[in-house]
Design an enzyme around this catalytic site. Structure first.
Site, PDB file in Angstrom:
ATOM      1  N   ASN A 389       0.888  -0.923  -0.202  1.00  0.00           N
ATOM      2  CA  ASN A 389       0.256   0.235   0.138  1.00  0.00           C
ATOM      3  C   ASN A 389       0.390   1.392  -0.190  1.00  0.00           C
ATOM      4  O   ASN A 389       0.783   2.230  -0.942  1.00  0.00           O
ATOM      5  CB  ASN A 389      -1.379  -0.087   0.716  1.00  0.00           C
ATOM      6  CG  ASN A 389      -1.889   0.995   0.995  1.00  0.00           C
ATOM      7  OD1 ASN A 389      -2.426   1.844   0.631  1.00  0.00           O
ATOM      8  ND2 ASN A 389      -3.285   0.780   1.642  1.00  0.00           N
ATOM      9  N   ASP A 390       1.832   1.246   1.375  1.00  0.00           N
ATOM     10  CA  ASP A 390       1.763   2.640   0.983  1.00  0.00           C
ATOM     11  C   ASP A 390       3.794   2.700  -0.304  1.00  0.00           C
ATOM     12  O   ASP A 390       3.431   4.104  -0.258  1.00  0.00           O
ATOM     13  CB  ASP A 390       3.416   2.685   2.393  1.00  0.00           C
ATOM     14  CG  ASP A 390       2.052   3.595   3.258  1.00  0.00           C
ATOM     15  OD1 ASP A 390       0.686   3.953   3.784  1.00  0.00           O
ATOM     16  OD2 ASP A 390       2.565   3.023   4.772  1.00  0.00           O
ATOM     17  N   VAL A 391       4.029   1.734  -0.035  1.00  0.00           N
ATOM     18  CA  VAL A 391       5.130   2.223  -1.297  1.00  0.00           C
ATOM     19  C   VAL A 391       4.590   1.770  -2.787  1.00  0.00           C
ATOM     20  O   VAL A 391       5.583   2.041  -3.433  1.00  0.00           O
ATOM     21  CB  VAL A 391       5.743   0.578  -1.258  1.00  0.00           C
ATOM     22  CG1 VAL A 391       6.601   0.335   0.397  1.00  0.00           C
ATOM     23  CG2 VAL A 391       5.635  -0.345  -1.296  1.00  0.00           C
TER      24      VAL A 391
END
Ligand code: NAP
Length: 463
Positions: A389-391
């Site tokens: 998600n964040d990456v």
């Protein structure tokens, strides 16, 4: 004679530690690196057992048994996803050992009237850093294990207060060096160390804990160096220095991969402005997610020329690495070119994805680092995001108000089409929304990653 054997054994162990660190730099040699390090440690421990200064072997045996009984299950059964808190917990014990050795040596010197200025400097340093690492690591453990609130706890003038306590610890240490028999100052050093450890970690958000754990690792290393000087033990000095330096380098590498400065991690209270949930600063993702069935997703994979798989923390939670490898085998049999895009902080610790995929037997040449794979996304027919998600969050590039703004990300949005595997609408580690999931190129395959990958595998076989 025995002393020479011990020093030679220490030299051999130190060489093994250096070779081990070098081998740990590459996934292909990392396992051998760990084995070399473990062997080196065995040699160092055995050599130390020959030391003439050992008073009683009974208590050492008790220590070995208790340590083995606690350590074996921790190593065998704690899941990979809980590794950061397990490491924090181990650090607390390592630092406690260094602190107790420091206290013991000080009491011994006090009793025998043998304390020197140099020795008290080493002992005071060891106890201060050791005590700080004990409470700091326990706080980090509590936050990561969610026993304590993950959000930063802040108050006015906190940084000045903490730095003043730290400075008071340093002043007590200097006083003790001048006057080695001033016991109250020795006690004050230990107490201030314990307090600084708690107060230093309290204002740091759960999201930054892995960096803090790595930094505490570095402090524990420095405490071990001081123990080595106090005990006149060369291997402790060497190992402590390696630990201190590698922990520090790792903290910097992690901060860099998250585009955070060191001071920002330590004093910035990341997530405080958003109450531990960066979503408000980031703005909610506008638009609807479009779901896809496993059959349609599998068709896209089966008839693609180039597929890039982006593994993330969700892959580790689902423990889907073996199923992913089977899916890759099926695709490759059909002539699809498959690569894995490895982000430096995907998952919960550096190298997390490499370790998981290596465990499943994915060959190392398929794992491509972010810098090398980013330009290849534009040629990929499908980017298959498995629990990341964040990456892959474009807000890191486009939204200046996002807490993750500036963090380097994988160029998933450049792929011709994107399939994201996740269970629902859960946010990533930093708690921010992700516009990639509502992009017109993206389809969501909802469900546990292991189940979804198994379904994809079954459908690719039929395609
Ligand atoms: P992430 O941002 O934490 O997102 C993981 C996603 O996986 C979640 O959105 C979750 O969504 C999904 N998920 C969880 N369980 C799943 C399951 N069983 N099946 C399918 N999906 C599942 O992960 P990431 O993209 O790997 O990013 C890592 C984050 O950790 C970054 O913010 C990084 O800065 C931070 N961090 C990493 C390190 C490191 O060294 N690796 C250190 C410190 C911090 P659902 O709940 O909807 O399923």
């Amino acid at each position: 004679m025995t002393a020479t054997i011990i020093q030679l054994a220490y030299l051999f162990a130190a060489a093994l530690f250096l070779l081990a660190l070098r081998s740990l730099g590459q996934p292909a040699t990392a396992r051998r690196g760990m084995q070399m390090a473990a062997f080196g440690m065995l040699i160092a421990v055995c050599a130390t057992l020959l030391d003439q200064r050992i008073v009683s072997y009974e208590w050492l045996a008790v220590g070995v048994i208790v340590g083995g009984v606690v350590g074996y299950p921790m190593g065998m059964w704690v899941p990979m996803t809980a590794m950061p808190q397990r490491i924090a917990f181990s650090h607390a014990f390592g630092a406690l050992a260094a602190t107790l050795v420091g206290v013991g040596e000080y009491l011994h010197g006090l009793h025998e009237h043998t304390l020197t200025h140099g020795q008290t400097l080493a002992l005071g340093f060891e106890v201060f850093l050791g005590a700080l690492t004990v409470t700091g690591s326990l706080m980090a453990f509590g936050k990561l294990q969610e026993l304590l609130p993950g959000a930063p706890i802040t108050f006015r003038g906190q940084n000045v207060f903490n730095l003043s306590l730290f400075a008071a610890g340093v002043v007590c240490l200097l006083w003790l060096v001048v006057s080695p028999y001033s016991v109250p100052f020795f006690i004050a050093i230990a107490a201030l160390g314990l307090l600084v450890g708690i107060l230093m970690v309290v204002p740091i958000g759960g999201a930054d804990m892995p960096v803090v754990v790595s930094l505490l690792n570095s402090y524990a290393g420095l405490a071990a160096v001081a123990t080595g000087f106090a005990l006149d033990n060369n291997i402790l000095i060497v190992v402590g220095a390696l630990d201190g330096a590698s922990g520090f380098i790792l903290s910097i590498a992690m901060s860099k991969a998250m585009n955070r400065s060191f001071t920002n991690v330590l004093f910035g209270a990341f997530g405080a402005e958003t109450g531990g949930d960066g979503a408000s600063a980031a703005g909610g993702a506008a638009g609807e997610m479009v779901a896809i069935g496993a059959d349609d997703a599998a068709l896209r994979l089966a008839f693609a020329q180039r597929v890039i798989i982006v593994p993330g923390y969700g892959l580790a939670v689902a423990q889907a690495q073996h199923q992913v490898r089977e899916l890759v085998d099926l695709m490759e049999k059909r002539g699809v070119d498959v690569r894995f895009a490895i982000h430096p902080v995907a998952g919960r610790m550096p190298g997390h994805m490499n370790v998981l995929l290596a465990e499943a037997g994915v060959s190392y040449d398929k794992l491509v680092d972010m810098e090398d794979i980013n330009e290849r996304f534009a040629d990929a027919d499908v980017a298959l995001v498995v629990g990341a998600n964040d990456v892959v969050n474009p807000a890191a590039r486009t939204n200046k108000s996002s807490p993750i703004y500036g963090m380097p990300i994988l160029n998933v949005q450049d792929a011709k089409s994107i399939i994201v595997l996740k269970r629902g609408r859960g946010k990533g580690f930093s708690g921010v929304e992700n516009d990639l999931f509502v992009s017109p190129k993206t389809n969501m395959l909802f469900g546990d990653a292991k189940q979804s990958i198994m379904q994809l595998g079954a459908e690719v076989k039929l395609a």
